[in-house]
Design an enzyme around this catalytic site. Structure first.
Site, PDB file in Angstrom:
ATOM      1  CE1 TYR A   1       8.303  -9.966  42.387  1.00  0.00           C
ATOM      2  CE2 TYR A   1       7.997 -11.404  44.517  1.00  0.00           C
ATOM      3  CZ  TYR A   1       8.940 -10.369  43.675  1.00  0.00           C
ATOM      4  OH  TYR A   1       9.973  -9.780  44.368  1.00  0.00           O
TER       5      TYR A   1
ATOM      6  CG  HIS B   1       8.198  -3.521  44.235  1.00  0.00           C
ATOM      7  ND1 HIS B   1       7.007  -5.158  43.386  1.00  0.00           N
ATOM      8  CD2 HIS B   1       9.195  -4.273  43.656  1.00  0.00           C
ATOM      9  CE1 HIS B   1       8.157  -6.098  42.807  1.00  0.00           C
ATOM     10  NE2 HIS B   1       8.908  -5.539  43.471  1.00  0.00           N
ATOM     11  NE  ARG B   2      12.222  -1.722  39.981  1.00  0.00           N
ATOM     12  CZ  ARG B   2      12.830  -1.707  40.190  1.00  0.00           C
ATOM     13  NH1 ARG B   2      13.945  -0.891  40.316  1.00  0.00           N
ATOM     14  NH2 ARG B   2      13.944  -3.094  39.419  1.00  0.00           N
TER      15      ARG B   2
ATOM     16  CG  ASN C   1      14.062  -1.904  43.353  1.00  0.00           C
ATOM     17  OD1 ASN C   1      15.029  -2.028  43.310  1.00  0.00           O
ATOM     18  ND2 ASN C   1      12.587  -2.650  43.537  1.00  0.00           N
TER      19      ASN C   1
ATOM     20  CD  GLN D   1      13.767  -6.850  48.397  1.00  0.00           C
ATOM     21  OE1 GLN D   1      12.843  -7.367  47.219  1.00  0.00           O
ATOM     22  NE2 GLN D   1      12.818  -7.055  49.564  1.00  0.00           N
TER      23      GLN D   1
ATOM     24  NE  ARG E   1      21.377 -21.253  44.111  1.00  0.00           N
ATOM     25  CZ  ARG E   1      22.338 -20.678  43.330  1.00  0.00           C
ATOM     26  NH1 ARG E   1      23.416 -21.526  43.430  1.00  0.00           N
ATOM     27  NH2 ARG E   1      22.557 -19.432  42.565  1.00  0.00           N
TER      28      ARG E   1
END
Length: 324
Positions: free
Chosen positions: A63, A134-135, A165, A186, A292
């Site tokens: 990120y 993550h993947r 994923n 996730q 938000r």
């Protein structure tokens, strides 16, 4: 900075009701160093999350090219005692394009360990509460992956592990090599991204071929006590901002009317829709705007206040067609 937190949640990583996604922190998606303004923005976002009862923070090493973790580390360093009161989650396994090298997935054991060590340094902490892969990496040697995760766990650099994923089959294959349970998966899930839900009701219909989500993944996670975390949970403002289709406009009106009737916010209605599912989905809220984030507070403080009929009403309105 205020540090109102839920100690029980902080002690049980992988079982959060709502997570704050830190992808928007740290400045731009380039290698320009972050500055004082970026740290101040991160502090404001983290404070808004804490004020809203959110105690779990979701990162990934990629990120903002690592700047999201780094500015969060600055926040932790400035807020005495905060680290002990939160759940800190990060992800690794994606390598961004670099010169002539293409972007790729890398779950080699040595790469996992290196990425975790780099994340710990940026976050200024000794331990990550949850690490997600993550993947999926098609070239991964799963025993090599398991050895790396086991080493990180035994050295107390990571408390628990999960994935992101991944399908039920991929989760099962990885779990077979591990001596400890995976605690989270996730996935992109929202009232807009509904294929995780549609796949379960389009069985034995002509439409089933149009849904690419791997059937059985939600059920596998429920059966094995794996928490489902929903990234993209607010549908990027699609039902609370600009709508692109008649179905989205109709859904936005319905969401707003439910929010008014239940004395809450449209954002909360969207999160309740996910949380109302019996899989106890934990949405990830990723906005860097404090207002938000605070609009999501009722998703932590109140039980999902949607009837059976209202839940289905949101689903059918968003899909723009009757259920089969």
């Amino acid at each position: 900075m205020t540090t109102n937190t839920n100690a029980d949640t902080a002690q049980d990583p992988g079982r959060e009701r709502l997570l704050y996604g830190c992808m928007g922190l740290g400045g731009g998606w380039d290698t320009t160093p972050y500055g004082a303004a970026d740290i101040a923005e991160a502090e404001a976002a983290v404070e808004a999350a804490l004020d809203s009862g959110i105690t779990a923070f979701d990162h990934a090493d990629i990120y903002r090219h690592g700047k999201s973790e780094a500015v969060f580390g600055e926040v932790l360093a400035r807020a005495n005692g905060l680290r002990e009161r939160i759940v800190l989650q990060t992800k690794c396994g994606i390598r961004q394009a670099d010169g002539d090298l293409p972007g790729m997935y890398d779950l080699r054991g040595a790469a996992i360990r290196r990425r975790v060590e780099e994340s710990l340094e940026r976050l200024r902490t000794d331990t990550v509460d949850v690490l997600l892969l993550h993947r999926p990496d098609p070239l991964a040697d799963l025993q090599d992956v398991a050895d790396a995760l086991t080493s990180l766990h035994r050295q107390r650099l990571v408390r628990r592990f999960g994935v992101s994923n991944m399908s039920a089959a991929q989760v099962s294959l990885l779990q077979a090599h591990l001596e400890f349970p995976l605690v989270a998966n996730q996935l992109e899930m929202s009232l807009h991204r509904r294929d995780w839900l549609e796949t379960g009701v389009l069985v034995n219909t002509p439409e089933s071929a149009s849904v690419g989500f791997p059937s059985g993944t939600v059920e596998h996670c429920r059966t094995n006590g794996i928490s489902l975390q929903a990234w993209g949970s607010l549908a990027r403002g699609r039902f609370t901002g600009l709508q692109e289709t008649p179905a989205e406009a109709a859904t936005a009106r319905y969401v707003a009317s439910l929010a008014e009737a239940k004395a809450t916010t449209p954002e909360t209605i969207l999160l309740w829709w996910l949380q109302r599912h019996p899989a106890h989905i934990a949405p990830v809220v990723g906005s860097s705007r404090p207002e938000r984030v605070r609009a999501c507070a009722d998703a932590v403080r109140r039980e999902p206040d949607l009837t059976h009929e209202e839940w289905y009403g949101l689903w059918v309105t968003a899909r723009g067609a009757a259920l089969p």
